[in-house]
Scaffold this motif. Structure first.
Motif, PDB file in Angstrom:
ATOM      1  N   ILE A 100       0.832  -1.198   0.000  1.00  0.00           N
ATOM      2  CA  ILE A 100       0.000   0.000   0.000  1.00  0.00           C
ATOM      3  C   ILE A 100       0.870   1.253   0.000  1.00  0.00           C
ATOM      4  O   ILE A 100       2.066   1.195   0.285  1.00  0.00           O
ATOM      5  N   GLY A 101       0.245   2.380  -0.316  1.00  0.00           N
ATOM      6  CA  GLY A 101       0.946   3.658  -0.308  1.00  0.00           C
ATOM      7  C   GLY A 101       0.740   4.391   1.006  1.00  0.00           C
ATOM      8  O   GLY A 101      -0.134   4.046   1.808  1.00  0.00           O
ATOM      9  N   ALA A 102       1.546   5.422   1.221  1.00  0.00           N
ATOM     10  CA  ALA A 102       1.491   6.162   2.487  1.00  0.00           C
ATOM     11  C   ALA A 102       0.430   7.249   2.484  1.00  0.00           C
ATOM     12  O   ALA A 102       0.110   7.806   3.533  1.00  0.00           O
ATOM     13  N   GLN A 103      -0.123   7.569   1.313  1.00  0.00           N
ATOM     14  CA  GLN A 103      -1.057   8.682   1.235  1.00  0.00           C
ATOM     15  C   GLN A 103      -2.502   8.292   1.533  1.00  0.00           C
ATOM     16  O   GLN A 103      -3.372   9.148   1.568  1.00  0.00           O
ATOM     17  N   ILE A 104      -2.780   7.016   1.733  1.00  0.00           N
ATOM     18  CA  ILE A 104      -4.150   6.627   2.051  1.00  0.00           C
ATOM     19  C   ILE A 104      -4.409   6.870   3.532  1.00  0.00           C
ATOM     20  O   ILE A 104      -3.481   6.845   4.347  1.00  0.00           O
ATOM     21  N   PRO A 105      -5.660   7.109   3.916  1.00  0.00           N
ATOM     22  CA  PRO A 105      -5.971   7.397   5.326  1.00  0.00           C
ATOM     23  C   PRO A 105      -5.605   6.235   6.250  1.00  0.00           C
ATOM     24  O   PRO A 105      -5.509   5.078   5.826  1.00  0.00           O
ATOM     25  N   THR A 106      -5.413   6.553   7.518  1.00  0.00           N
ATOM     26  CA  THR A 106      -5.052   5.540   8.513  1.00  0.00           C
ATOM     27  C   THR A 106      -6.095   4.436   8.585  1.00  0.00           C
ATOM     28  O   THR A 106      -5.765   3.253   8.732  1.00  0.00           O
ATOM     29  N   GLU A 107      -7.381   4.812   8.464  1.00  0.00           N
ATOM     30  CA  GLU A 107      -8.453   3.819   8.539  1.00  0.00           C
ATOM     31  C   GLU A 107      -8.357   2.811   7.395  1.00  0.00           C
ATOM     32  O   GLU A 107      -8.593   1.606   7.588  1.00  0.00           O
ATOM     33  N   ASP A 108      -8.000   3.300   6.197  1.00  0.00           N
ATOM     34  CA  ASP A 108      -7.856   2.404   5.051  1.00  0.00           C
ATOM     35  C   ASP A 108      -6.648   1.481   5.227  1.00  0.00           C
ATOM     36  O   ASP A 108      -6.679   0.308   4.830  1.00  0.00           O
ATOM     37  N   GLN A 109      -5.573   2.011   5.807  1.00  0.00           N
ATOM     38  CA  GLN A 109      -4.407   1.174   6.077  1.00  0.00           C
ATOM     39  C   GLN A 109      -4.765   0.060   7.062  1.00  0.00           C
ATOM     40  O   GLN A 109      -4.333  -1.088   6.913  1.00  0.00           O
ATOM     41  N   TYR A 110      -5.562   0.402   8.066  1.00  0.00           N
ATOM     42  CA  TYR A 110      -5.992  -0.584   9.058  1.00  0.00           C
ATOM     43  C   TYR A 110      -6.786  -1.713   8.390  1.00  0.00           C
ATOM     44  O   TYR A 110      -6.558  -2.900   8.656  1.00  0.00           O
ATOM     45  N   LEU A 111      -7.710  -1.341   7.499  1.00  0.00           N
ATOM     46  CA  LEU A 111      -8.513  -2.344   6.801  1.00  0.00           C
ATOM     47  C   LEU A 111      -7.645  -3.224   5.906  1.00  0.00           C
ATOM     48  O   LEU A 111      -7.875  -4.437   5.800  1.00  0.00           O
ATOM     49  N   ALA A 112      -6.640  -2.620   5.261  1.00  0.00           N
ATOM     50  CA  ALA A 112      -5.750  -3.395   4.392  1.00  0.00           C
ATOM     51  C   ALA A 112      -4.961  -4.419   5.199  1.00  0.00           C
ATOM     52  O   ALA A 112      -4.772  -5.564   4.766  1.00  0.00           O
ATOM     53  N   VAL A 113      -4.502  -4.014   6.387  1.00  0.00           N
ATOM     54  CA  VAL A 113      -3.777  -4.943   7.260  1.00  0.00           C
ATOM     55  C   VAL A 113      -4.696  -6.074   7.710  1.00  0.00           C
ATOM     56  O   VAL A 113      -4.308  -7.248   7.736  1.00  0.00           O
ATOM     57  N   LYS A 114      -5.933  -5.738   8.078  1.00  0.00           N
ATOM     58  CA  LYS A 114      -6.899  -6.752   8.503  1.00  0.00           C
ATOM     59  C   LYS A 114      -7.187  -7.742   7.375  1.00  0.00           C
ATOM     60  O   LYS A 114      -7.319  -8.948   7.604  1.00  0.00           O
ATOM     61  N   LEU A 115      -7.297  -7.216   6.147  1.00  0.00           N
ATOM     62  CA  LEU A 115      -7.551  -8.082   4.997  1.00  0.00           C
ATOM     63  C   LEU A 115      -6.379  -9.026   4.761  1.00  0.00           C
ATOM     64  O   LEU A 115      -6.569 -10.235   4.580  1.00  0.00           O
ATOM     65  N   GLY A 116      -5.161  -8.468   4.774  1.00  0.00           N
ATOM     66  CA  GLY A 116      -3.987  -9.275   4.457  1.00  0.00           C
ATOM     67  C   GLY A 116      -3.596 -10.242   5.549  1.00  0.00           C
ATOM     68  O   GLY A 116      -3.507 -11.453   5.326  1.00  0.00           O
TER      69      GLY A 116
END
Length: 221
Positions: A87-103
């Motif tokens: 993922i990139g660094a420019q996405i919101p923190t909430e989206d990063q959290y969801l990406a981690v949960k998915l992966g």
């Protein structure tokens, strides 16, 4: 409506009214705005992809989701460790959290990474090793009080224009100096009081020399 500009790391606060953007008086930008933020709406509306594409042809979101999930299942059945998410660094923190949960949580792959590791992780490690804490050691308020700016391999005049304006204002107000170390004569270097052009990769040697001299002269007590 208020929002934060997504471009650089300064985090300027902006106001959107009647389809126009205005700078807000926030701790980071102090009512200033650079051309990146000023043209944000034009950038978003210009050639933006609004729907999923397959072979450059528009498809529905349900079709796109089906294709992605099918690919995921194929590799998951073979070996879930063969899947990776970046993922990139420019996405919101909430989206990063969801990406981690998915992966890591749902798919179960340990292969999860971000450009943050390449961008900030090395600095965070150095800060923790040197000072015991990975947090940045300076704040925006300290820019207003600073008398000397020592910039190594950075070009805030182009990368962080609003921050650079604050540095320039501080130099003028406090009678300070800007020292730039860079192999390239950047926009920042061209406005420096002292510019030292070094060969690429020699910055570590120079910084060690500065440290040795500073220690010998007891610059920092």
């Amino acid at each position: 409506m208020s929002t934060i500009c997504p471009y650089c790391g300064v985090g300027c606060k902006l106001k959107i009214k009647d389809n126009k953007i205005f700078p807000d008086n926030y701790i980071t930008n102090k009512g200033m705005m650079c051309v990146k933020g000023a043209t944000l709406l034009d950038t978003i509306d210009s050639g933006r992809i609004l729907h999923p594409l397959q072979d450059m042809k528009e498809i529905s979101w349900s079709k796109a989701t089906e294709i992605i999930s099918t690919k995921f299942r194929k590799f998951y059945k073979k070996d879930k460790n063969s899947l990776g998410i970046y993922i990139g660094a420019q996405i919101p923190t909430e989206d990063q959290y969801l990406a981690v949960k998915l992966g890591k949580g749902y798919i179960g792959t340990p292969n999860f990474d971000s450009n943050v590791r390449l961008c900030m992780a090395s600095a965070a490690y150095a800060l923790k090793y040197s000072f015991g804490d990975p947090s940045p050691t300076a704040s925006y308020d300290e820019i207003e009080r600073a008398e000397t700016f020592f910039l190594v391999g950075v070009n805030p005049a182009s990368s962080f224009p609003v921050l650079w304006n604050r540095i320039i204002s501080s130099r003028k107000r406090n009678g300070g100096k800007i020292i730039v170390i860079d192999p390239i004569l950047t926009d920042t270097a061209s406005q420096a009081d002292i510019y030292i052009k070094i060969k690429p990769g020699r910055d570590i040697i120079l910084l060690i020399a500065v440290y040795i001299k500073s220690y010998a002269w007891k610059v920092f007590k």
